[in-house]
Design a protein around this motif. Sequence first.
Motif: not given
Length: 143
Positions: A89-100
């Motif tokens: 699901m992360g590959a399909v709906f990616p999230l920003p990498e800098d959001d801790y």
Amino acid sequence: MKKQVRPGYQRAAFFVVLLSVIYAVIGNTFFQLAYRYSAAIDEAYIVFTITSAVYALPVILCFRRKYWYFALFIPVIWVPMLMITGYLMGAVFPLPEDDYGAGMLLLFIHGLNLAAVILGVALGLTVNAAIAAWRKFSRVQKG
């Protein structure tokens, strides 16, 4: 000569894996919703209550017979399935990498979902035990 595996065993093992995958997809979907919409977090405990009841229904229906204890493996198999479906699901709906903050949200949502899975399995097995006891008690009374 190879010993035959009983069909009830295969059915129970299949349902353990299938329900673990379904519960993992539900958990990851709820995480994606909670990340994008804050209203999902405001109602997290209502969602917890509903998912616990929904998770209990397949356990009640699928694990009544000889291999009822296989349902106890659902939370165990759920963890790797959660990782696999989370990656997909992360590959399909990616999230920003800098959001801790997403990591803390992930821990909260999946902790809540794990508790819902455990409670759902326990509730389902308790209902099945009550139904079995009721049937046995009513048979003793009649006969």
